[in-house]
Design an enzyme around this catalytic site. Structure first.
Site, PDB file in Angstrom:
ATOM      1  N   LYS A 113     -45.140   9.392  50.981  1.00  0.00           N
ATOM      2  CA  LYS A 113     -46.457   9.652  50.384  1.00  0.00           C
ATOM      3  C   LYS A 113     -46.344  10.689  49.267  1.00  0.00           C
ATOM      4  CE  LYS A 113     -48.805   6.657  52.618  1.00  0.00           C
ATOM      5  NZ  LYS A 113     -49.215   5.442  51.877  1.00  0.00           N
ATOM      6  N   TYR A 154     -42.575   9.125  56.594  1.00  0.00           N
ATOM      7  CA  TYR A 154     -43.857   8.660  56.059  1.00  0.00           C
ATOM      8  C   TYR A 154     -44.408   9.663  55.045  1.00  0.00           C
ATOM      9  CZ  TYR A 154     -48.929   7.590  56.325  1.00  0.00           C
ATOM     10  OH  TYR A 154     -50.244   7.310  56.038  1.00  0.00           O
ATOM     11  N   ASP A 214     -45.613 -10.946  50.963  1.00  0.00           N
ATOM     12  CA  ASP A 214     -44.663  -9.919  51.408  1.00  0.00           C
ATOM     13  C   ASP A 214     -44.673  -8.804  50.360  1.00  0.00           C
ATOM     14  OD1 ASP A 214     -42.555  -8.330  52.072  1.00  0.00           O
ATOM     15  OD2 ASP A 214     -41.062  -9.943  52.160  1.00  0.00           O
ATOM     16  N   GLY A 262     -51.962  -5.998  52.834  1.00  0.00           N
ATOM     17  CA  GLY A 262     -52.071  -5.273  54.106  1.00  0.00           C
ATOM     18  C   GLY A 262     -53.497  -5.382  54.637  1.00  0.00           C
TER      19      GLY A 262
HETATM   20  C1  AKB Z   1     -50.867   8.739  60.631  1.00  0.00           C
HETATM   21  O1  AKB Z   1     -51.247   9.358  61.636  1.00  0.00           O
HETATM   22  O2  AKB Z   1     -49.681   8.500  60.386  1.00  0.00           O
HETATM   23  C2  AKB Z   1     -51.921   8.302  59.634  1.00  0.00           C
HETATM   24  C3  AKB Z   1     -52.122   9.303  58.548  1.00  0.00           C
HETATM   25  C4  AKB Z   1     -52.739  10.615  58.849  1.00  0.00           C
HETATM   26  O3  AKB Z   1     -51.796   9.045  57.421  1.00  0.00           O
HETATM   27  N1  AKB Z   1     -53.153   8.040  60.302  1.00  0.00           N
END
Ligand code: AKB
Length: 316
Positions: free
Chosen positions: A147, A143, A53, A9
């Site tokens: 995490k 997301y 990838d 990345g």
């Molecule tokens: C986002 O805004 O998704 C990122 C983060 C805070 O992890 N910059």
């Protein structure tokens, strides 16, 4: 052992600056940059670059073997705003890439891993002010879920298999070299570009939305320093809280107006407002400060000065 580094990345916002910094520190021949495409020519042309990838175990392993890599920085990820549009793609990219790297470490192909977590791992039930390291974590974005789950897996691989994995919960990162893509904190970068180009910016968050943020130089220093630290000093193997500054869109507007009194911001909150509302306003990062000596340098006004200076040169 001298690091032989692979950055996965490397064309992205943080990956690109990490590539330049690690090449300065360890020599261009010891740092392989990789990404899924040639999307950042500054990175591609700055040294060894490979197409990798992150979701393909063989693709990652082949590159690691080809260059005798012992250390991986896994910077490929789909961020919060894009992740809400493509939930399954975000889950696949963020989780499969992590398992690929953790499993390569477990099988001793590599010895050290950096994987970024985020303030997105927290959620609406988390205390929002000076959020502690150990607290309620019920993320509401895909997301954020990747995490939080990723943190659990990092700790598990460390405890169970001895994998030397290190992680930081990044706040929003502000930088001028490479644009961020698909994040909720992206406004704090876009605003500087628009200030220089048009002297105005329509912000997609409300004016009083306070979020934790950090200048890129601080984020890179934190990343390099947690990886340099003695393994025994790294007591948290899920991910460390990390903080620098916290501000609202109207704070950034006022900071820019100190240099450009004519600059004006308007506000048109969209779906990203709900994401921002679910995140902390400020972070308690005392464990990072204590365990591996973390210190930030840049205040909001210093960030503004540097961003306007660099972007003025860029757009001239
Ligand atoms: C986002 O805004 O998704 C990122 C983060 C805070 O992890 N910059």
């Amino acid at each position: 052992m001298d690091p032989k580094i692979l950055i996965i990345g490397a064309c992205g916002q943080i990956g690109s600056e990490l590539t330049f910094k690690l090449r300065d520190l360890y020599g261009a021949d010891n740092v392989v940059a990789s990404d899924i495409s040639y999307s950042n020519l500054d990175v591609v042309n700055s040294g060894i670059f490979e197409i990798v990838d992150a979701k393909d175990y063989t693709s990652v392993k082949t590159c690691i073997e080809k260059f005798n890599i012992n250390t991986v920085y896994l910077m490929a990820a789909m961020l919060s705003a894009t992740g809400e549009k493509f939930p399954m793609e975000a889950w696949d990219l963020n989780m499969i890439s992590l398992f690929n790297v953790l499993n390569l470490a477990k099988s001793n192909f590599i010895h050290k891993v950096f994987w970024p977590s985020s303030i997105a791992a927290f959620g609406t039930t988390t205390p929002t002010d000076y959020t502690p390291q150990y607290t309620i974590m019920e993320p509401s974005t895909v997301y954020g879920i990747t995490k939080q789950v990723g943190e659990r897996w990092c700790e598990y691989y460390h405890n169970k298999y001895g994998v030397d994995v290190r992680s930081i919960r990044y706040p929003g990162i502000i930088s001028w070299k490479t644009l961020p893509g698909g994040g909720t904190t992206d406004y704090a970068v876009e605003v500087y570009h628009e200030a220089i180009k048009h002297k105005s910016y329509e912000c997609f968050l409300k004016q009083d939305t306070k979020l934790p943020m950090m200048f890129m130089d601080d984020a890179i220093n934190a990343t390099v320093n947690i990886m340099k630290a003695d393994s025994k000093a790294i007591k948290i193997r899920s991910s460390y809280n990390l903080a620098a500054i916290s501000f609202t869109p109207s704070d950034i507007e006022a900071s820019i107006q100190k240099h450009m009194p004519e600059f004006k911001m308007t506000y048109a909150p969209d779906y990203r407002q709900a994401i921002a509302n679910s995140w902390p306003k400020s972070i308690n990062d005392s464990y990072a400060r204590q365990d591996w000596n973390w210190k930030h340098r840049f205040s909001l006004d210093e960030v503004t000065e540097e961003m306007l200076f660099q972007l003025n040169k860029k757009y001239k």
